[in-house]
Scaffold this motif. Sequence first.
Motif, PDB file in Angstrom:
ATOM      1  N   THR A 126       1.283  -1.084  -0.094  1.00  0.00           N
ATOM      2  CA  THR A 126      -0.001  -0.098  -0.341  1.00  0.00           C
ATOM      3  C   THR A 126       1.207   0.936   0.361  1.00  0.00           C
ATOM      4  O   THR A 126       1.978   1.111   0.551  1.00  0.00           O
ATOM      5  CB  THR A 126      -1.125   0.200   1.275  1.00  0.00           C
ATOM      6  N   ILE A 127       0.373   1.899  -0.459  1.00  0.00           N
ATOM      7  CA  ILE A 127       0.916   3.034  -0.834  1.00  0.00           C
ATOM      8  C   ILE A 127       0.293   4.593  -0.415  1.00  0.00           C
ATOM      9  O   ILE A 127      -0.967   4.514  -1.492  1.00  0.00           O
ATOM     10  CB  ILE A 127       2.094   3.543  -2.285  1.00  0.00           C
ATOM     11  N   ILE A 128       0.951   5.697  -0.362  1.00  0.00           N
ATOM     12  CA  ILE A 128      -0.524   6.497   0.441  1.00  0.00           C
ATOM     13  C   ILE A 128       0.076   8.451   0.278  1.00  0.00           C
ATOM     14  O   ILE A 128       1.432   7.904   0.731  1.00  0.00           O
ATOM     15  CB  ILE A 128      -1.053   6.867   1.864  1.00  0.00           C
ATOM     16  N   GLY A 129      -0.348   9.075  -0.068  1.00  0.00           N
ATOM     17  CA  GLY A 129      -0.259  10.594  -0.228  1.00  0.00           C
ATOM     18  C   GLY A 129      -1.499  11.424   0.159  1.00  0.00           C
ATOM     19  O   GLY A 129      -2.444  10.586  -0.330  1.00  0.00           O
ATOM     20  N   LEU A 148       2.657  14.185   2.293  1.00  0.00           N
ATOM     21  CA  LEU A 148       3.184  13.604   3.101  1.00  0.00           C
ATOM     22  C   LEU A 148       2.918  12.020   2.351  1.00  0.00           C
ATOM     23  O   LEU A 148       2.390  12.244   1.334  1.00  0.00           O
ATOM     24  CB  LEU A 148       2.082  12.890   4.510  1.00  0.00           C
ATOM     25  N   LEU A 149       4.508  11.527   1.784  1.00  0.00           N
ATOM     26  CA  LEU A 149       4.087  10.094   1.424  1.00  0.00           C
ATOM     27  C   LEU A 149       4.399   8.894   1.749  1.00  0.00           C
ATOM     28  O   LEU A 149       5.423   9.246   3.092  1.00  0.00           O
ATOM     29  CB  LEU A 149       5.075  10.526  -0.146  1.00  0.00           C
ATOM     30  N   GLY A 150       4.087   7.984   1.902  1.00  0.00           N
ATOM     31  CA  GLY A 150       4.112   6.675   2.700  1.00  0.00           C
ATOM     32  C   GLY A 150       3.939   5.505   2.048  1.00  0.00           C
ATOM     33  O   GLY A 150       2.933   5.194   1.126  1.00  0.00           O
ATOM     34  N   THR A 151       4.900   4.457   2.419  1.00  0.00           N
ATOM     35  CA  THR A 151       4.479   3.192   2.276  1.00  0.00           C
ATOM     36  C   THR A 151       4.598   2.191   2.605  1.00  0.00           C
ATOM     37  O   THR A 151       5.632   2.554   4.065  1.00  0.00           O
ATOM     38  CB  THR A 151       5.342   2.756   0.907  1.00  0.00           C
ATOM     39  N   GLU A 152       4.510   1.211   2.877  1.00  0.00           N
ATOM     40  CA  GLU A 152       4.331  -0.116   3.932  1.00  0.00           C
ATOM     41  C   GLU A 152       5.578  -1.064   2.610  1.00  0.00           C
ATOM     42  O   GLU A 152       5.095  -1.931   2.174  1.00  0.00           O
ATOM     43  CB  GLU A 152       3.701  -0.707   4.962  1.00  0.00           C
ATOM     44  N   ARG A 160      14.361  -0.150  -1.433  1.00  0.00           N
ATOM     45  CA  ARG A 160      13.229   1.494  -0.977  1.00  0.00           C
ATOM     46  C   ARG A 160      12.477   1.682  -2.009  1.00  0.00           C
ATOM     47  O   ARG A 160      12.638   0.695  -2.718  1.00  0.00           O
ATOM     48  CB  ARG A 160      14.773   2.304  -2.149  1.00  0.00           C
ATOM     49  N   ARG A 161      11.119   1.955  -1.739  1.00  0.00           N
ATOM     50  CA  ARG A 161      10.365   2.447  -2.486  1.00  0.00           C
ATOM     51  C   ARG A 161       9.838   4.124  -2.572  1.00  0.00           C
ATOM     52  O   ARG A 161       9.274   4.220  -3.227  1.00  0.00           O
ATOM     53  CB  ARG A 161       8.881   2.756  -1.781  1.00  0.00           C
ATOM     54  N   LEU A 202       8.619   6.519   5.293  1.00  0.00           N
ATOM     55  CA  LEU A 202       7.459   7.647   5.182  1.00  0.00           C
ATOM     56  C   LEU A 202       8.300   9.187   4.218  1.00  0.00           C
ATOM     57  O   LEU A 202      10.140   9.230   4.835  1.00  0.00           O
ATOM     58  CB  LEU A 202       7.938   8.182   6.532  1.00  0.00           C
ATOM     59  N   SER A 203       7.965   9.941   4.080  1.00  0.00           N
ATOM     60  CA  SER A 203       8.956  11.075   3.678  1.00  0.00           C
ATOM     61  C   SER A 203       7.293  12.106   3.629  1.00  0.00           C
ATOM     62  O   SER A 203       6.094  11.897   3.544  1.00  0.00           O
ATOM     63  CB  SER A 203       8.827  10.831   2.014  1.00  0.00           C
TER      64      SER A 203
END
Length: 305
Positions: free
Chosen positions: A76-79, A87-91, A105-106, A254-255
């Motif tokens: 899952t990726i979320i922005g 914000l950007l994030g992934t698991e 890295r993603r 996260l970024s």
Amino acid sequence: VFFLMIRRPPRSTLDRSSAASDVYKRQVSTQSTWGFQEDIQSMAGSGYDYAVGMLSPEGKIYQIEYAIKATENSSTIIGMICKDGVLLGTEKMILSDMVVPGSDRRVYTITKNIGMVITGLIPDGRHLIERAKEESASFLKQFGITIPGKVLADRLGQYMHFNTFPFSTRPYGCTVIIASCDKITGPGLYMIDSSGQCYGYYGCAAGKGRQTARNEIEKLQPKNITCKEGLFYLAKMLCKCHEEMKEKKFELELSMIGTDTNCEHSLVPKEIAKDLDAKAHETLEKEAMADVQPQTSPNFVSLPP
């Protein structure tokens, strides 16, 4: 005087058949099946997925749908856009204890003010990362300024769409989310799927837990909170999307990009990401305990006769 007699090849008629003519007919019928016309006539259902440029009777291109399916079964990726940034994030699944943490890295930095997160087939995503960097360098060399996020998203979407119609190529099996921030246009968020379709969003998600993440973003209304406050909610969303596979280990990446980072894309340090992960798990456990806690029965008071 010499007479030259040329004998014509034997032909098959209604009452007799020629062996030579039958062989010729078999050769022609065999060669005709090598073409696409015979194959198209005999196709049924999934047979229309042989080529990326083939439309089914329902108007679908199955090769693109297969590529999108590859992203739907991935991480899952979320922005989401917050009050002061993006914000950007992934698991990421930890496939083995022998894998070096952080090697898979993603989330990547394209330019100082643009970040990107990928999901699906990771090699395809990394190729798009390199393509985005090439587009950014070309734009800077030609115009002398950093490429805006919307322009990069449009160019990358066109590049991905180009692979959806030539016979010798296939669609990219990945979805990317681009986050940008500059002092002129402000924060921006764009998502591109395997078909090359590109839209701007206030909040978006892709991958296996996309529907859960979208519902949580709609409830949260991230434009009313800051990026520092949104990091916890982002970690909580990713942990909640991962609840279906609790037995598998994962780590958060996260970024953020916004006024706190001077409009520069930066990764959240691993220590902070681990703390956010622990707090998110603790909060989810408390909420789960509150939901399963039995309700106390009311005290019944006997009425006087």
